[in-house]
Design a protein around this motif. Sequence first.
Motif, mmCIF file in Angstrom:
data_model
loop_
_atom_site.group_PDB
_atom_site.id
_atom_site.type_symbol
_atom_site.label_atom_id
_atom_site.label_comp_id
_atom_site.label_asym_id
_atom_site.label_seq_id
_atom_site.Cartn_x
_atom_site.Cartn_y
_atom_site.Cartn_z
ATOM 1 N N ALA A 160 -13.101 39.753 -33.229
ATOM 2 C CA ALA A 160 -12.965 39.003 -34.484
ATOM 3 C C ALA A 160 -14.337 38.730 -35.100
ATOM 4 O O ALA A 160 -14.482 38.720 -36.325
ATOM 5 C CB ALA A 160 -12.226 37.691 -34.223
ATOM 6 N N ALA A 161 -15.341 38.553 -34.249
ATOM 7 C CA ALA A 161 -16.700 38.277 -34.746
ATOM 8 C C ALA A 161 -17.420 39.558 -35.173
ATOM 9 O O ALA A 161 -18.548 39.500 -35.656
ATOM 10 C CB ALA A 161 -17.505 37.564 -33.659
ATOM 11 N N GLY A 162 -16.787 40.713 -34.947
ATOM 12 C CA GLY A 162 -17.383 41.987 -35.358
ATOM 13 C C GLY A 162 -18.349 42.560 -34.332
ATOM 14 O O GLY A 162 -19.032 43.556 -34.589
ATOM 15 N N ILE A 163 -18.412 41.955 -33.145
ATOM 16 C CA ILE A 163 -19.327 42.453 -32.103
ATOM 17 C C ILE A 163 -18.715 43.654 -31.390
ATOM 18 O O ILE A 163 -19.403 44.564 -30.959
ATOM 19 C CB ILE A 163 -19.645 41.322 -31.096
ATOM 20 N N ARG B 11 -21.949 32.332 -32.767
ATOM 21 C CA ARG B 11 -22.458 33.453 -33.595
ATOM 22 C C ARG B 11 -22.912 33.001 -34.975
ATOM 23 O O ARG B 11 -23.201 33.846 -35.829
ATOM 24 C CB ARG B 11 -21.371 34.529 -33.781
ATOM 25 N N ASN B 12 -22.856 31.696 -35.221
ATOM 26 C CA ASN B 12 -23.225 31.189 -36.554
ATOM 27 C C ASN B 12 -22.399 31.790 -37.669
ATOM 28 O O ASN B 12 -22.913 32.161 -38.715
ATOM 29 C CB ASN B 12 -24.704 31.482 -36.833
ATOM 30 N N ILE B 13 -21.093 31.903 -37.447
ATOM 31 C CA ILE B 13 -20.173 32.410 -38.478
ATOM 32 C C ILE B 13 -19.551 31.196 -39.161
ATOM 33 O O ILE B 13 -19.075 30.286 -38.491
ATOM 34 C CB ILE B 13 -19.063 33.288 -37.833
ATOM 35 N N PHE C 248 -12.840 39.060 -25.316
ATOM 36 C CA PHE C 248 -12.892 40.354 -26.015
ATOM 37 C C PHE C 248 -12.282 40.214 -27.405
ATOM 38 O O PHE C 248 -12.798 40.743 -28.388
ATOM 39 C CB PHE C 248 -12.174 41.458 -25.207
ATOM 40 N N ILE C 249 -11.200 39.466 -27.490
ATOM 41 C CA ILE C 249 -10.556 39.243 -28.793
ATOM 42 C C ILE C 249 -11.504 38.484 -29.733
ATOM 43 O O ILE C 249 -11.703 38.883 -30.890
ATOM 44 C CB ILE C 249 -9.231 38.469 -28.611
#
Length: 343
Positions: free
Chosen positions: A212-215, A340-342, A207-208
């Motif tokens: 952080a990924a904005g999901i 997530r390809n970040i 969840f964290i």
Amino acid sequence: MSSNKTVLISGGAGYIGSHTAVELINAGYNVVIIDNLSNSEKEAVDGVRKITGKDVVFEIVDTCDKTALRQIFKSYDFDSVIHFAAYKAVGESMAEPLMYYQNNLVSFMNIVEMMKEFNRPNILFSSSATVYGEAENLPVTEQTPRQPATSPYGNTKQIAEDILHDCCRAYEGVHGIALRYFNPIGAHPSALIGELPRGVPNNLVPFITQTAAGIRKELSVFGNDYDTPDGTCLRDYIDVVDLAKAHVAAVNRMTDCKMDAKYEIFNIGTGNPISVLELLTTFESVNNLKLPYKIAARRSGDVPAVWADTSRANEVLGWKAERPLRETLQAAWAWEKNVRNIK
Ligand code: NAD
Ligand code: WQD
């Protein structure tokens, strides 16, 4: 320790199974992975292949399907089985108990039955700290009495432990180890394998990382009024690579015939209690991020605190958790970014 022996890994495309496959291969074992991909992707096996440079055998098999399982036992020569294949969502098990009893117990009994039929001696079972419930004394040792299960999921772990104990006592050729995992987190340092929950994560670290990924908009911290140093729950977060290495130590113990009894239990954790807020702030500082969070109501079923006494695993298995929490949380974020390809 090096070996040319083969280990069958049920549920080996999953989170803990894929990391364990890597560590077994690194230790010189061959692995055969079976999985029905009900909670995983075949790309996890490709990740294992990439990390190890080995052409891992993988077959799509449902361990509840005894005919398909028998074919696996006929086709491959192995002494040891690690049985990960199970459903693991506590909340879902409350809504769909039969699905949990069916999948987790039938698959487990099928495995043990095949081991008996084909004279395969060693089984390692994925148990859980959930069997301790709300323990009276902390940290918990393997002798700490189990509490009545509070979910069908937890009950499947208790029942499977009992089945394994009974089968090890009854059948001369069957030896078993149950590893009681505390809270597995993190990912392989390569960021090629990690945890990939479907839908909204139930567990804290996914969840964290998704926040952080904005999901996810923000993290809810479930309760800050517990009788703990900062009011949030305490858990024992164990790095998944360290956890995977505990499986190698347990398989070595079984294959080298070093067991003191036909059925043994080990706690697998760090021995360090960490609070929800401590975990969150460590994640933020090691990854140089700030996360939106709010204090929310307690989550039903949560115990205030549980952590492991790991002396038995340290002394008997010769295994100890090694990876510092900061590296584990960096790896968890590196994995999420990769998925997530970040950049
Ligand atoms: P996971 O869902 O990532 O892995 C389980 C794998 O088993 C998945 O790949 C799934 O597709 C497969 N599977 C499920 N039912 C199957 C079946 N009938 N036939 C074939 N494959 C099947 O979960 P995980 O986190 O890797 O957990 C592995 C084991 O460890 C489970 O038994 C789980 O209960 C136990 N465990 C997990 C945790 C945790 O927090 N992750 C803690 C304690 C114990
Ligand atoms: C950890 C802490 C939450 C999410 C579960 C299973 C257990 C075992 C491991 C399989 C708790 C808090 C969480 C969130 C939060 N699995 N939290 N906000 O509940 O300790 O154990 O996974 O065997 O059986 O029950 O792990 O990661 O869900 O929670 O504040 O969005 O984080 O309240 O204190 P848990 P978790």
